[in-house]
Design a protein around this motif. Structure first.
Motif, PDB file in Angstrom:
ATOM      1  N   SER A 196      46.547  13.602  44.587  1.00 42.62           N
ATOM      2  CA  SER A 196      47.525  14.031  43.602  1.00 42.62           C
ATOM      3  C   SER A 196      47.581  15.556  43.557  1.00 42.62           C
ATOM      4  N   THR A 197      48.724  16.073  43.133  1.00 40.78           N
ATOM      5  CA  THR A 197      48.833  17.518  42.918  1.00 40.78           C
ATOM      6  C   THR A 197      47.805  17.963  41.904  1.00 40.78           C
ATOM      7  N   ALA A 198      47.602  17.160  40.868  1.00 33.46           N
ATOM      8  CA  ALA A 198      46.631  17.517  39.849  1.00 33.46           C
ATOM      9  C   ALA A 198      45.254  17.754  40.466  1.00 33.46           C
ATOM     10  N   TYR A 199      44.858  16.858  41.367  1.00 33.67           N
ATOM     11  CA  TYR A 199      43.539  16.991  41.981  1.00 33.67           C
ATOM     12  C   TYR A 199      43.481  18.200  42.910  1.00 33.67           C
ATOM     13  N   LEU A 200      44.561  18.458  43.657  1.00 33.61           N
ATOM     14  CA  LEU A 200      44.578  19.646  44.510  1.00 33.61           C
ATOM     15  C   LEU A 200      44.442  20.914  43.680  1.00 33.61           C
ATOM     16  N   LEU A 201      45.212  21.001  42.604  1.00 29.01           N
ATOM     17  CA  LEU A 201      45.113  22.177  41.733  1.00 29.01           C
ATOM     18  C   LEU A 201      43.702  22.316  41.178  1.00 29.01           C
ATOM     19  N   PHE A 202      43.124  21.184  40.768  1.00 30.33           N
ATOM     20  CA  PHE A 202      41.761  21.218  40.244  1.00 30.33           C
ATOM     21  C   PHE A 202      40.780  21.731  41.287  1.00 30.33           C
ATOM     22  N   ARG A 203      40.886  21.236  42.512  1.00 31.56           N
ATOM     23  CA  ARG A 203      39.966  21.662  43.569  1.00 31.56           C
ATOM     24  C   ARG A 203      40.146  23.147  43.900  1.00 31.56           C
ATOM     25  N   LEU A 204      41.402  23.603  43.972  1.00 30.66           N
ATOM     26  CA  LEU A 204      41.652  25.011  44.272  1.00 30.66           C
ATOM     27  C   LEU A 204      41.130  25.910  43.158  1.00 30.66           C
ATOM     28  N   TRP A 205      41.330  25.479  41.919  1.00 30.76           N
ATOM     29  CA  TRP A 205      40.823  26.242  40.765  1.00 30.76           C
ATOM     30  C   TRP A 205      39.295  26.213  40.722  1.00 30.76           C
ATOM     31  N   ALA A 206      38.708  25.036  40.887  1.00 24.55           N
ATOM     32  CA  ALA A 206      37.258  24.896  40.790  1.00 24.55           C
ATOM     33  C   ALA A 206      36.536  25.680  41.885  1.00 24.55           C
ATOM     34  N   ALA A 207      37.173  25.823  43.041  1.00 28.55           N
ATOM     35  CA  ALA A 207      36.548  26.582  44.128  1.00 28.55           C
ATOM     36  C   ALA A 207      36.257  28.018  43.696  1.00 28.55           C
ATOM     37  N   ARG A 208      37.086  28.516  42.788  1.00 27.50           N
ATOM     38  CA  ARG A 208      36.889  29.880  42.292  1.00 27.50           C
ATOM     39  C   ARG A 208      36.060  29.920  41.020  1.00 27.50           C
ATOM     40  N   GLN A 209      36.285  28.958  40.138  1.00 28.86           N
ATOM     41  CA  GLN A 209      35.696  29.015  38.806  1.00 28.86           C
ATOM     42  C   GLN A 209      34.364  28.273  38.687  1.00 28.86           C
ATOM     43  N   VAL A 210      34.099  27.331  39.588  1.00 29.53           N
ATOM     44  CA  VAL A 210      32.858  26.543  39.524  1.00 29.53           C
ATOM     45  C   VAL A 210      32.187  26.643  40.896  1.00 29.53           C
ATOM     46  N   PRO A 211      31.675  27.812  41.227  1.00 26.04           N
ATOM     47  CA  PRO A 211      31.152  28.030  42.583  1.00 26.04           C
ATOM     48  C   PRO A 211      30.012  27.098  42.959  1.00 26.04           C
ATOM     49  N   GLU A 212      29.264  26.603  41.980  1.00 22.01           N
ATOM     50  CA  GLU A 212      28.173  25.675  42.283  1.00 22.01           C
ATOM     51  C   GLU A 212      28.686  24.265  42.557  1.00 22.01           C
ATOM     52  N   GLY A 213      29.963  24.037  42.231  1.00 19.25           N
ATOM     53  CA  GLY A 213      30.556  22.732  42.483  1.00 19.25           C
ATOM     54  C   GLY A 213      30.372  21.764  41.331  1.00 19.25           C
ATOM     55  N   VAL A 214      31.419  20.986  41.053  1.00 19.48           N
ATOM     56  CA  VAL A 214      31.292  19.946  40.042  1.00 19.48           C
ATOM     57  C   VAL A 214      30.424  18.837  40.619  1.00 19.48           C
ATOM     58  N   GLY A 215      30.044  17.917  39.753  1.00 17.36           N
ATOM     59  CA  GLY A 215      29.207  16.808  40.213  1.00 17.36           C
ATOM     60  C   GLY A 215      30.051  15.683  40.773  1.00 17.36           C
ATOM     61  N   GLU A 216      29.958  14.510  40.189  1.00 19.03           N
ATOM     62  CA  GLU A 216      30.656  13.330  40.686  1.00 19.03           C
ATOM     63  C   GLU A 216      32.128  13.327  40.266  1.00 19.03           C
ATOM     64  N   ILE A 217      33.010  13.027  41.209  1.00 19.66           N
ATOM     65  CA  ILE A 217      34.423  12.822  40.914  1.00 19.66           C
ATOM     66  C   ILE A 217      34.661  11.321  40.792  1.00 19.66           C
ATOM     67  N   VAL A 218      35.223  10.912  39.665  1.00 28.27           N
ATOM     68  CA  VAL A 218      35.463   9.497  39.389  1.00 28.27           C
ATOM     69  C   VAL A 218      36.971   9.281  39.314  1.00 28.27           C
ATOM     70  N   VAL A 219      37.516   8.419  40.176  1.00 27.26           N
ATOM     71  CA  VAL A 219      38.945   8.126  40.152  1.00 27.26           C
ATOM     72  C   VAL A 219      39.185   6.946  39.214  1.00 27.26           C
ATOM     73  N   MET A 220      40.110   7.121  38.256  1.00 29.05           N
ATOM     74  CA  MET A 220      40.471   6.031  37.358  1.00 29.05           C
ATOM     75  C   MET A 220      41.931   6.177  36.940  1.00 29.05           C
ATOM     76  N   PRO A 221      42.580   5.092  36.530  1.00 29.12           N
ATOM     77  CA  PRO A 221      43.971   5.183  36.070  1.00 29.12           C
ATOM     78  C   PRO A 221      44.097   6.234  34.973  1.00 29.12           C
ATOM     79  N   PHE A 222      45.198   6.987  35.014  1.00 33.31           N
ATOM     80  CA  PHE A 222      45.281   8.147  34.132  1.00 33.31           C
ATOM     81  C   PHE A 222      45.202   7.758  32.652  1.00 33.31           C
ATOM     82  N   HIS A 223      45.683   6.556  32.286  1.00 30.58           N
ATOM     83  CA  HIS A 223      45.663   6.183  30.873  1.00 30.58           C
ATOM     84  C   HIS A 223      44.257   5.822  30.381  1.00 30.58           C
TER      85      HIS A 223
END
Length: 279
Positions: A110-137
């Protein structure tokens, strides 16, 4: 003609006229209502209907079989995805505090996930932990109930997250706009390359203009599929996501898509591809 789009208010508003036979010369539509994570996978596997709403982030996997249409999708300003958390789970004044945390996302394509990854690469240099995919609602209830530490949300969640007792850690759309000066590419309309893309674009554009000219005509259809949204929230959703880019991507729209996917390819988040295929 078979088509798939989401039951969200912006899609039902845009396609109401064509779906209900109100566009002269347009073929009858057989509609499948499906969340974007489903259509992303259909398109990537060359399955599903001839015309679909997918995420712009999924385009690199599908452009050999499908053409991006210049209308009907969702781009805009002030309408990007949000990173939400519950008080105390993550310091909202320190994005780096996401390091090692569990974050729910609506789709990995998703675009949302791409934006998150691009942002996190700069803002969370240590990396987030587990990514959990679930329905948005399901994301906001999961954050509220402490099942995850933060959630990436889209659509009408930007209007309702406070009712879940959640706080915004980052508006990724605002970050993207300030970083690039470009709108946020969210949802794209694609058609199989074997079809007459020009004619399909004309019919979609006519449906968009019909919706704008007759704003009350689609109300019952929109609310039928609005997943229990209040009418004012559904209208706010339409007002935010149906705009000039819905009628015509234009140079700014294409530039936004190229910038997003170009950056993502450089980061290895999507396959590299020929950007000329976008037009």
């Amino acid at each position: 003609m078979k088509i798939a789009y989401s039951p969200c208010p912006n899609d039902t508003f845009v396609f109401h006229a064509w779906t209900h036979g109100l566009i002269p010369g347009a073929p009858e539509l057989e509609v499948t209502y499906a969340d974007i994570d489903i259509t992303n996978n259909w398109a990537a596997n060359s399955e599903g209907p001839e015309v679909m709403k997918i995420s712009y982030a999924a385009l690199p996997w599908v452009l050999s079989d499908y053409k991006l249409l210049p209308c009907g999708g969702a781009l805009g300003r002030g309408c990007g995805p949000l990173v939400l958390t519950k008080g105390g789970a993550v310091d909202t004044n320190n994005p780096a505090a996401l390091a090692g945390k569990r974050v729910a996302v609506p789709s990995e394509r998703s675009t949302a996930y791409l934006l998150f990854r691009l942002w996190a690469a700069r803002q969370v240099p240590e990396g987030v932990g587990e990514i959990v995919v679930m329905p948005f609602h399901e994301i906001m209830p999961a954050v509220r109930d402490g099942k995850i530490d933060a959630g990436l949300v889209i659509h009408e969640a930007r209007f309702t997250y406070r009712s879940y007792g959640l706080s915004m850690l980052m508006d990724l759309g605002s970050w993207w706009e300030s970083d690039t000066g470009l709108p946020i590419p969210l949802g794209a309309i694609i058609a199989r390359r074997s079809l007459d893309a020009g004619a399909i674009a004309d019919w979609i554009r006519a449906s968009v203009y019909y919706a704008w000219t007759h704003p009350d005509a689609s109300q019952a259809y929109v609310m039928q599929h609005a997943q229990e949204l209040a009418p004012d929230v559904a209208q706010a959703h339409i007002d935010l996501y149906v705009n000039a880019f819905t009628a015509n991507l234009g140079d700014d729209g294409y530039a936004a898509v190229a910038a997003l996917l170009g950056r993502a390819a450089e980061e290895g988040l999507v396959p590299g591809f020929d950007l000329s295929l976008l037009r």
